[in-house]
Write a protein that holds these residues in place. Structure first.
Motif, PDB file in Angstrom:
ATOM      1  N   SER A   1      41.263  56.449  18.037  1.00  0.00           N
ATOM      2  CA  SER A   1      42.585  56.775  18.577  1.00  0.00           C
ATOM      3  C   SER A   1      43.347  57.745  17.683  1.00  0.00           C
ATOM      4  O   SER A   1      44.129  58.570  18.189  1.00  0.00           O
ATOM      5  CB  SER A   1      43.407  55.504  18.805  1.00  0.00           C
ATOM      6  OG  SER A   1      43.617  54.800  17.605  1.00  0.00           O
ATOM      7  N   ILE A   2      43.128  57.680  16.366  1.00  0.00           N
ATOM      8  CA  ILE A   2      43.806  58.633  15.479  1.00  0.00           C
ATOM      9  C   ILE A   2      43.339  60.060  15.747  1.00  0.00           C
ATOM     10  O   ILE A   2      44.174  60.960  15.938  1.00  0.00           O
ATOM     11  CB  ILE A   2      43.612  58.234  14.000  1.00  0.00           C
ATOM     12  CG1 ILE A   2      44.513  57.028  13.676  1.00  0.00           C
ATOM     13  CG2 ILE A   2      43.920  59.401  13.066  1.00  0.00           C
ATOM     14  CD1 ILE A   2      44.340  56.488  12.276  1.00  0.00           C
ATOM     15  N   PRO A   3      42.020  60.331  15.812  1.00  0.00           N
ATOM     16  CA  PRO A   3      41.591  61.687  16.179  1.00  0.00           C
ATOM     17  C   PRO A   3      42.116  62.129  17.545  1.00  0.00           C
ATOM     18  O   PRO A   3      42.550  63.281  17.702  1.00  0.00           O
ATOM     19  CB  PRO A   3      40.061  61.583  16.169  1.00  0.00           C
ATOM     20  CG  PRO A   3      39.769  60.497  15.196  1.00  0.00           C
ATOM     21  CD  PRO A   3      40.877  59.505  15.375  1.00  0.00           C
ATOM     22  N   VAL A   4      42.085  61.239  18.525  1.00  0.00           N
ATOM     23  CA  VAL A   4      42.588  61.590  19.856  1.00  0.00           C
ATOM     24  C   VAL A   4      44.060  61.984  19.785  1.00  0.00           C
ATOM     25  O   VAL A   4      44.490  62.989  20.375  1.00  0.00           O
ATOM     26  CB  VAL A   4      42.386  60.421  20.842  1.00  0.00           C
ATOM     27  CG1 VAL A   4      43.178  60.647  22.126  1.00  0.00           C
ATOM     28  CG2 VAL A   4      40.908  60.257  21.179  1.00  0.00           C
ATOM     29  N   GLY A   5      44.854  61.217  19.056  1.00  0.00           N
ATOM     30  CA  GLY A   5      46.280  61.500  18.945  1.00  0.00           C
ATOM     31  C   GLY A   5      46.568  62.818  18.246  1.00  0.00           C
ATOM     32  O   GLY A   5      47.437  63.590  18.672  1.00  0.00           O
ATOM     33  N   ILE A   6      45.835  63.086  17.170  1.00  0.00           N
ATOM     34  CA  ILE A   6      46.024  64.345  16.435  1.00  0.00           C
ATOM     35  C   ILE A   6      45.652  65.539  17.309  1.00  0.00           C
ATOM     36  O   ILE A   6      46.373  66.547  17.358  1.00  0.00           O
ATOM     37  CB  ILE A   6      45.206  64.326  15.130  1.00  0.00           C
ATOM     38  CG1 ILE A   6      45.818  63.331  14.133  1.00  0.00           C
ATOM     39  CG2 ILE A   6      45.128  65.721  14.508  1.00  0.00           C
ATOM     40  CD1 ILE A   6      44.975  63.093  12.893  1.00  0.00           C
ATOM     41  N   ILE A   7      44.543  65.432  18.004  1.00  0.00           N
ATOM     42  CA  ILE A   7      44.108  66.531  18.875  1.00  0.00           C
ATOM     43  C   ILE A   7      45.093  66.732  20.021  1.00  0.00           C
ATOM     44  O   ILE A   7      45.448  67.865  20.370  1.00  0.00           O
ATOM     45  CB  ILE A   7      42.689  66.259  19.411  1.00  0.00           C
ATOM     46  CG1 ILE A   7      41.665  66.336  18.269  1.00  0.00           C
ATOM     47  CG2 ILE A   7      42.322  67.252  20.508  1.00  0.00           C
ATOM     48  CD1 ILE A   7      40.263  65.894  18.656  1.00  0.00           C
TER      49      ILE A   7
ATOM     50  N   ALA B   1      34.102  64.305  24.436  1.00  0.00           N
ATOM     51  CA  ALA B   1      35.467  64.317  24.970  1.00  0.00           C
ATOM     52  C   ALA B   1      36.439  64.991  24.009  1.00  0.00           C
ATOM     53  O   ALA B   1      37.395  65.658  24.438  1.00  0.00           O
ATOM     54  CB  ALA B   1      35.925  62.891  25.256  1.00  0.00           C
ATOM     55  N   LEU B   2      36.208  64.847  22.715  1.00  0.00           N
ATOM     56  CA  LEU B   2      37.099  65.470  21.736  1.00  0.00           C
ATOM     57  C   LEU B   2      36.979  66.989  21.799  1.00  0.00           C
ATOM     58  O   LEU B   2      37.975  67.709  21.661  1.00  0.00           O
ATOM     59  CB  LEU B   2      36.779  64.949  20.331  1.00  0.00           C
ATOM     60  CG  LEU B   2      36.945  63.439  20.133  1.00  0.00           C
ATOM     61  CD1 LEU B   2      36.656  63.055  18.687  1.00  0.00           C
ATOM     62  CD2 LEU B   2      38.343  62.981  20.533  1.00  0.00           C
TER      63      LEU B   2
ATOM     64  N   ASP C   1      41.736  78.019  19.162  1.00  0.00           N
ATOM     65  CA  ASP C   1      40.729  78.915  18.594  1.00  0.00           C
ATOM     66  C   ASP C   1      40.018  78.232  17.429  1.00  0.00           C
ATOM     67  O   ASP C   1      40.369  77.112  17.019  1.00  0.00           O
ATOM     68  CB  ASP C   1      41.342  80.255  18.177  1.00  0.00           C
ATOM     69  CG  ASP C   1      42.362  80.138  17.044  1.00  0.00           C
ATOM     70  OD1 ASP C   1      42.243  79.227  16.199  1.00  0.00           O
ATOM     71  OD2 ASP C   1      43.279  80.992  16.995  1.00  0.00           O
ATOM     72  N   ALA C   2      39.007  78.890  16.879  1.00  0.00           N
ATOM     73  CA  ALA C   2      38.145  78.272  15.860  1.00  0.00           C
ATOM     74  C   ALA C   2      38.931  77.853  14.626  1.00  0.00           C
ATOM     75  O   ALA C   2      38.705  76.764  14.069  1.00  0.00           O
ATOM     76  CB  ALA C   2      37.022  79.233  15.482  1.00  0.00           C
ATOM     77  N   ASP C   3      39.863  78.702  14.172  1.00  0.00           N
ATOM     78  CA  ASP C   3      40.646  78.366  12.981  1.00  0.00           C
ATOM     79  C   ASP C   3      41.530  77.151  13.233  1.00  0.00           C
ATOM     80  O   ASP C   3      41.658  76.269  12.367  1.00  0.00           O
ATOM     81  CB  ASP C   3      41.510  79.559  12.558  1.00  0.00           C
ATOM     82  CG  ASP C   3      40.697  80.685  11.941  1.00  0.00           C
ATOM     83  OD1 ASP C   3      39.536  80.421  11.540  1.00  0.00           O
ATOM     84  OD2 ASP C   3      41.209  81.820  11.866  1.00  0.00           O
ATOM     85  N   GLU C   4      42.135  77.108  14.410  1.00  0.00           N
ATOM     86  CA  GLU C   4      42.984  75.962  14.749  1.00  0.00           C
ATOM     87  C   GLU C   4      42.160  74.692  14.860  1.00  0.00           C
ATOM     88  O   GLU C   4      42.583  73.609  14.391  1.00  0.00           O
ATOM     89  CB  GLU C   4      43.712  76.231  16.069  1.00  0.00           C
ATOM     90  CG  GLU C   4      44.781  77.312  15.977  1.00  0.00           C
ATOM     91  CD  GLU C   4      45.336  77.692  17.340  1.00  0.00           C
ATOM     92  OE1 GLU C   4      46.541  77.953  17.420  1.00  0.00           O
ATOM     93  OE2 GLU C   4      44.560  77.720  18.323  1.00  0.00           O
ATOM     94  N   GLN C   5      40.988  74.769  15.442  1.00  0.00           N
ATOM     95  CA  GLN C   5      40.120  73.600  15.547  1.00  0.00           C
ATOM     96  C   GLN C   5      39.713  73.094  14.170  1.00  0.00           C
ATOM     97  O   GLN C   5      39.701  71.884  13.912  1.00  0.00           O
ATOM     98  CB  GLN C   5      38.887  73.933  16.377  1.00  0.00           C
ATOM     99  CG  GLN C   5      39.179  74.132  17.853  1.00  0.00           C
ATOM    100  CD  GLN C   5      37.923  74.246  18.700  1.00  0.00           C
ATOM    101  OE1 GLN C   5      36.877  73.754  18.324  1.00  0.00           O
ATOM    102  NE2 GLN C   5      38.033  74.906  19.852  1.00  0.00           N
TER     103      GLN C   5
END
Length: 285
Positions: free
Chosen positions: A169-175, A239-240, A248-252
């Motif tokens: 859930s933390i990765p999902v929330g940050i993304i 899904a992530l 973009d790649a830098d933002e990812q």
């Protein structure tokens, strides 16, 4: 932030493609999956009363780790039909089973919402963290019930609430924040769509299942470091990537670094222990 409009057809198309792309990585992480989900899978098998000689349908089988675990229980006298919507991931499942000598597992591409398996042919049906991603979960459950022999059991594993599954859930929330994504629509499928206590149990009853039972289990994801957890999710959680596609790649890259920093909170002297809570639910036809 507005709520997303949900398109089930587009969602299913995207989900299928995600698993097509993530199939190789999901298969390669099979050892981690067995260590992490294996104990809960044993309970899923137990509550479905799967025994030697049983005939079992595995819905959303993925790379087949739980299919092989089921095959160990049914033995050479039994039979497992592993199904998934992704042809790629079933190819890996078949190769994994063949390499380990499992001859009692067959593999068939099949949509879990539209099962074409013969009616009343299976002693048990299972689904490990698969049903949560189905747009029409009730339709899937009715199809599953139809495939069961009278008295047969269906059992499933789902994630509980976001609060108790911080590793995900933390990765999902940050993304979601970084990509400025709207909140999920009410009733939309996803990792926590059946996470509230009693949610899946109620669905099973509504679908006609009896003697419904529910067990909540702690199942922390144990890895050497938070960086390993990020690598696991980055490689195999399609899904992530779908959520990140607008950046973009830098933002990812920046987002993944932020996720790793946040997950470092779960490192200790023994390694990384990501909070995860699973619910096993079963019902009888």
């Amino acid at each position: 932030m507005t709520t997303a409009q949900f398109d089930p057809v587009a969602y299913k198309t995207a989900t299928t493609q995600q698993w097509q792309s993530a199939a190789k990585a999901w298969s390669e992480w099979g050892g981690t999956l067995r260590e992490w989900l294996g104990p809960a899978t044993e309970i899923m098998i137990d509550v479905a009363e799967i025994a030697k000689g049983a005939k079992v349908l595995d819905v959303a089988a993925g790379a087949g780790d739980q299919s092989m675990q089921i095959a160990d229980r049914v033995g050479l006298e039994g039979y497992v039909l592993a199904t998934d919507i992704s042809p790629n991931i079933l190819d890996y499942a078949a190769a994994n089973a063949q390499s380990k000598g499992y001859g009692q597992i067959d593999f068939q591409v099949m949509d879990g919402e539209d099962l074409t398996a013969p009616p009343e042919q299976f002693d048990a049906v299972v689904s490990r963290v698969g049903l949560i991603y189905f747009p029409d979960q009730m339709k899937a459950l009715k199809g599953i019930r139809k495939a069961l022999k009278p008295g047969g059991w269906f059992s499933a594993i789902v994630y509980s609430t976001p609060e108790n599954n911080s590793f995900f859930s933390i990765p999902v929330g940050i993304i979601r924040t970084a990509a400025q994504l709207p909140s999920p629509a009410k009733g939309q499928p996803g990792p926590f769509s059946l996470g509230q206590p009693g949610a899946l149990a109620d669905l099973l009853r509504d679908a006609g299942f009896q003697h419904v039972l529910e067990k909540t289990l702690s199942a922390p994801l144990e890895l050497p470091t938070a960086a390993d957890c990020v690598r696991f999710e980055r490689e195999s959680f399609g899904a992530l990537h779908e959520m990140l596609k607008g950046l973009d790649a830098d933002e990812q890259s920046r987002v993944w670094n932020e996720i790793e920093t946040a997950l470092c909170a779960f490192e200790n002297r023994n390694g990384f222990s990501g909070p995860c809570e699973l619910i096993v639910v079963a019902g009888q036809k």
